[in-house]
Design an enzyme around this catalytic site. Structure first.
Site, mmCIF file in Angstrom:
data_model
loop_
_atom_site.group_PDB
_atom_site.id
_atom_site.type_symbol
_atom_site.label_atom_id
_atom_site.label_comp_id
_atom_site.label_asym_id
_atom_site.label_seq_id
_atom_site.Cartn_x
_atom_site.Cartn_y
_atom_site.Cartn_z
ATOM 1 N N HIS A 25 -3.318 14.370 6.723
ATOM 2 C CA HIS A 25 -2.229 13.232 7.060
ATOM 3 C C HIS A 25 -1.875 13.373 8.542
ATOM 4 O O HIS A 25 -1.498 12.386 9.110
ATOM 5 C CB HIS A 25 -1.137 13.492 6.193
ATOM 6 C CG HIS A 25 -1.517 13.025 4.605
ATOM 7 N ND1 HIS A 25 -0.328 12.854 3.691
ATOM 8 C CD2 HIS A 25 -2.585 12.764 4.163
ATOM 9 C CE1 HIS A 25 -1.125 12.506 2.521
ATOM 10 N NE2 HIS A 25 -2.052 12.556 2.640
ATOM 11 N N ARG B 10 -3.941 4.752 6.995
ATOM 12 C CA ARG B 10 -2.400 4.550 7.255
ATOM 13 C C ARG B 10 -1.642 5.617 8.080
ATOM 14 O O ARG B 10 -0.725 5.432 8.486
ATOM 15 C CB ARG B 10 -1.748 4.357 5.943
ATOM 16 C CG ARG B 10 -1.874 5.521 4.946
ATOM 17 C CD ARG B 10 -1.153 5.221 3.570
ATOM 18 N NE ARG B 10 -1.380 6.451 2.616
ATOM 19 C CZ ARG B 10 -0.656 7.405 2.486
ATOM 20 N NH1 ARG B 10 0.606 7.211 3.117
ATOM 21 N NH2 ARG B 10 -0.592 8.248 1.723
#
Length: 82
Positions: free
Chosen positions: A16, A50
């Site tokens: 992430h 994202r």
């Protein structure tokens, strides 16, 4: 740089955050566990998608904060701290 105390944290910080530094606690993690965490971190690829939005925002903030302070900003800062 996040402190990773298990393999899940190591995977998530790579996937992430695209981290390039791994921090391990010296007293709270055993040698074999540290090796497992390192393997998980090294084997995990950045997912982008994202997650790239957050990294772009951080990059913009870093760029903005690296600009020199104008005399007007300096004056506002001093007025704020009085």
């Amino acid at each position: 740089m996040p402190l990773c105390t298990d393999t899940y944290m190591a995977k998530m910080t790579r996937a992430h955050n695209d981290s390039n530094v791994l921090c391990l606690g010296g007293k709270g993690i055993g040698e074999l566990e540290a090796l497992d965490i390192l393997d998980a971190w090294l084997d995990t690829e950045y997912e982008a998608g994202r997650h790239s939005i957050s990294l772009e925002l951080i990059g913009e903030a870093e760029e903005h904060l690296s600009q020199p302070i104008t005399p007007q900003q300096e004056e506002l800062f001093h007025d704020f701290n009085r």
